[in-house]
Design an enzyme around this catalytic site. Structure first.
Site, short mmCIF file in Angstrom:
data_model
loop_
_atom_site.label_atom_id
_atom_site.label_comp_id
_atom_site.label_asym_id
_atom_site.label_seq_id
_atom_site.Cartn_x
_atom_site.Cartn_y
_atom_site.Cartn_z
N CYS A 1 0.81 -1.23 0.00
CA CYS A 1 0.00 0.00 0.00
C CYS A 1 0.84 1.27 0.00
O CYS A 1 0.30 2.36 -0.16
CB CYS A 1 -0.96 0.00 1.18
SG CYS A 1 -2.27 -1.20 0.99
N HIS B 1 -3.16 7.43 2.86
CA HIS B 1 -3.62 6.15 2.32
C HIS B 1 -4.96 5.83 2.97
O HIS B 1 -5.14 6.04 4.18
CB HIS B 1 -2.58 5.08 2.64
CG HIS B 1 -3.03 3.70 2.31
ND1 HIS B 1 -3.50 3.36 1.06
CD2 HIS B 1 -3.10 2.55 3.06
CE1 HIS B 1 -3.84 2.07 1.06
NE2 HIS B 1 -3.60 1.58 2.25
N ASN C 1 -10.27 0.53 -0.01
CA ASN C 1 -8.81 0.56 -0.10
C ASN C 1 -8.38 0.12 -1.51
O ASN C 1 -8.48 -1.05 -1.86
CB ASN C 1 -8.22 -0.38 0.97
CG ASN C 1 -6.70 -0.37 0.98
OD1 ASN C 1 -6.06 0.20 0.11
ND2 ASN C 1 -6.14 -1.03 1.98
O1 UT7 Z 1 -3.77 -1.08 3.56
C1 UT7 Z 1 -3.00 -2.10 4.06
C2 UT7 Z 1 -2.99 -2.13 5.52
N1 UT7 Z 1 -4.21 -2.69 6.02
C3 UT7 Z 1 -4.82 -2.07 7.00
O2 UT7 Z 1 -4.41 -1.01 7.40
C4 UT7 Z 1 -6.01 -2.77 7.64
C5 UT7 Z 1 -5.89 -2.68 9.14
N2 UT7 Z 1 -6.96 -3.39 9.84
C6 UT7 Z 1 -8.22 -2.93 9.87
O3 UT7 Z 1 -8.56 -1.98 9.21
C7 UT7 Z 1 -9.19 -3.60 10.82
O4 UT7 Z 1 -8.50 -4.47 11.66
C8 UT7 Z 1 -10.33 -4.38 10.11
C9 UT7 Z 1 -11.30 -3.41 9.48
C10 UT7 Z 1 -9.75 -5.31 9.05
C11 UT7 Z 1 -11.11 -5.20 11.13
O5 UT7 Z 1 -11.62 -4.36 12.17
P1 UT7 Z 1 -11.39 -4.74 13.71
O6 UT7 Z 1 -12.08 -3.71 14.49
O7 UT7 Z 1 -9.92 -4.91 13.93
O8 UT7 Z 1 -12.18 -6.10 13.84
P2 UT7 Z 1 -11.64 -7.53 14.25
O9 UT7 Z 1 -10.80 -8.12 13.19
O10 UT7 Z 1 -11.07 -7.47 15.64
O11 UT7 Z 1 -13.00 -8.34 14.34
C12 UT7 Z 1 -13.99 -8.03 15.35
C13 UT7 Z 1 -15.16 -8.99 15.18
C14 UT7 Z 1 -14.74 -10.44 15.07
O12 UT7 Z 1 -15.74 -11.24 15.69
P3 UT7 Z 1 -15.54 -11.80 17.18
O13 UT7 Z 1 -14.30 -12.63 17.12
O14 UT7 Z 1 -15.39 -10.57 18.05
O15 UT7 Z 1 -16.80 -12.55 17.43
C15 UT7 Z 1 -14.77 -10.72 13.59
O16 UT7 Z 1 -15.00 -12.08 13.29
O17 UT7 Z 1 -15.83 -8.69 13.95
C16 UT7 Z 1 -15.93 -9.87 13.14
N3 UT7 Z 1 -15.86 -9.49 11.75
C17 UT7 Z 1 -16.94 -9.07 11.05
N4 UT7 Z 1 -18.23 -8.92 11.38
C18 UT7 Z 1 -19.07 -8.44 10.43
C19 UT7 Z 1 -14.77 -9.45 10.93
N5 UT7 Z 1 -15.13 -9.02 9.71
C20 UT7 Z 1 -16.45 -8.78 9.75
C21 UT7 Z 1 -17.38 -8.31 8.80
N6 UT7 Z 1 -18.67 -8.16 9.19
N7 UT7 Z 1 -17.03 -8.00 7.54
#
Ligand code: UT7
Length: 334
Positions: free
Chosen positions: A118, A258, A288
């Site tokens: 990225c 970004h 993204n």
């Molecule tokens: O550009 C390259 C660099 N990449 C980035 O900068 C991305 C960085 N990461 C992020 O932006 C975030 O971590 C995400 C948007 C990918 C995820 O957000 P988060 O607040 O970190 O969520 P999480 O991964 O901790 O997931 C929280 C919960 C989980 O469920 P449990 O385990 O708490 O029951 C996930 O399974 O949300 C669940 N979950 C979803 N629920 C609904 C994960 N994806 C989804 C979804 N819809 N699409």
């Protein structure tokens, strides 16, 4: 006092494919919903280059160059170098930038593809600036183009909601007035290799029936870990570039970040003590788009900029790669 020549962005262009993939449509494909996606990422919709169109990153680039030519009335015949920043070139070999150069009529240009996840666009601008400042080349086209839908698993709800397709292009030339790229901090850290990657398809794990069955050609990330690194590193280098140049948030006209997650952008803006109107955001429309986020953001907001405005570009991506760049805008307001 004589101003030292700098490498400046002298024209900009952008293009996104027509198809709009909304949060509602994704909610029909995987177990997710608009509220979760919007609150966790800031994304509402993204653009997708449909596979049946049989086109790749070069197609978006050629369209973005057409938009740039129409807006700025410039020619592309005398371009010396085309750098394609992309994680999704048309094909692994031959280089896509050579095809772009041919299609836009840059007859005398040489070309290369550059990949830094990225942060690709930031690294490509840095490379272009070095060529120009050295006096070696005068007219460099930097292309940030990605078809993220080609490496996204639309059954994985943790990644498929994040990415979109798009392209932004920046023409770079010498500025005798001293506008353009003023300073940069670029960094890498290989511990990121475990957290964000496509496992198969490279020399480490070549394609096989097994890698296809295991869906190892799609992008995977440990979102939470990447988020933590992204927030601290992107914010740190953005604050550092201000300190290094004795600047504060008051001196900055716009942050051009970004667009991976609205919460990462907000954290960076807070560290830089920027008021919200100075932070350029279009993640809600495009998601993204990897190498295209920063130039697309410049393209979308080009009418806001005044010549001489201090812009800070900031990025974070796989590898890990990240950085911040201080750029003064060199284009007269129309
Ligand atoms: O550009 C390259 C660099 N990449 C980035 O900068 C991305 C960085 N990461 C992020 O932006 C975030 O971590 C995400 C948007 C990918 C995820 O957000 P988060 O607040 O970190 O969520 P999480 O991964 O901790 O997931 C929280 C919960 C989980 O469920 P449990 O385990 O708490 O029951 C996930 O399974 O949300 C669940 N979950 C979803 N629920 C609904 C994960 N994806 C989804 C979804 N819809 N699409």
């Amino acid at each position: 006092m004589k101003t030292r020549m700098k490498a400046a962005i002298t024209a900009i262009g952008g293009y996104v494919p027509e198809y709009v993939l909304t949060n509602a449509e994704l909610a029909d494909m995987v177990d997710t919903n608009d509220e979760w996606i919007t609150s966790r990422t800031g994304i509402k919709e993204r653009r997708i280059l449909k596979p049946e169109e049989g086109k790749g990153a070069s197609y978006l680039a050629i369209k973005a160059v057409e938009a740039m030519k129409a807006e700025y009335g410039i020619t592309t015949e005398d371009i010396d170098l085309v750098i394609l920043a992309s994680v999704t070139p048309d094909m692994p070999v031959a280089i896509t930038s050579a095809f772009i150069a041919q299609e836009i009529g840059a007859k005398h240009a040489f070309a290369f593809d550059l990949q830094a996840a990225c942060s690709s666009f930031l690294y490509a601008v840095s490379s272009a600036a070095a060529y120009i400042e050295s006096g070696k080349y005068k007219k460099v086209l930097v292309v940030g183009s990605d078809v993220m839908s080609s490496i996204t698993d639309y059954e994985d709800r943790t990644t498929c909601i994040l990415f979109g397709d798009g392209c932004g292009v920046a023409l770079m030339e010498p500025s005798e007035e001293g506008y353009g790229i003023q300073d940069e901090i670029l960094r890498t850290d290989a511990q990121g290799r475990d957290f964000l990657r496509i496992e198969a398809g490279g020399s480490f794990l070549p394609p096989s029936h097994e890698t296809i069955d295991n869906k190892q050609h799609a992008i995977r990330q440990e979102g939470k870990s990447v988020f933590r690194f992204a927030v601290s590193n992107m914010a740190d280098t953005s604050a550092e570039i201000l300190e290094k140049n004795n600047m504060t948030g008051d001196d900055v006209a716009y942050l051009v970040p970004h667009q991976a997650n609205l919460r990462i952008i907000d954290a960076t803006a807070r560290r830089m003590e920027l008021t919200p109107e100075k932070v350029l955001i279009n993640i809600e429309k495009y998601g993204n788009t990897t190498s295209a986020t920063i130039p697309l953001c410049l393209w979308d907001n080009r009418h806001k900029f005044n010549k001489g405005d201090n812009l800070i570009f900031a990025a974070f991506g796989g590898g890990f790669t990240w950085g911040a760049m201080w750029v003064t805008w060199a284009i007269d307001k129309k």
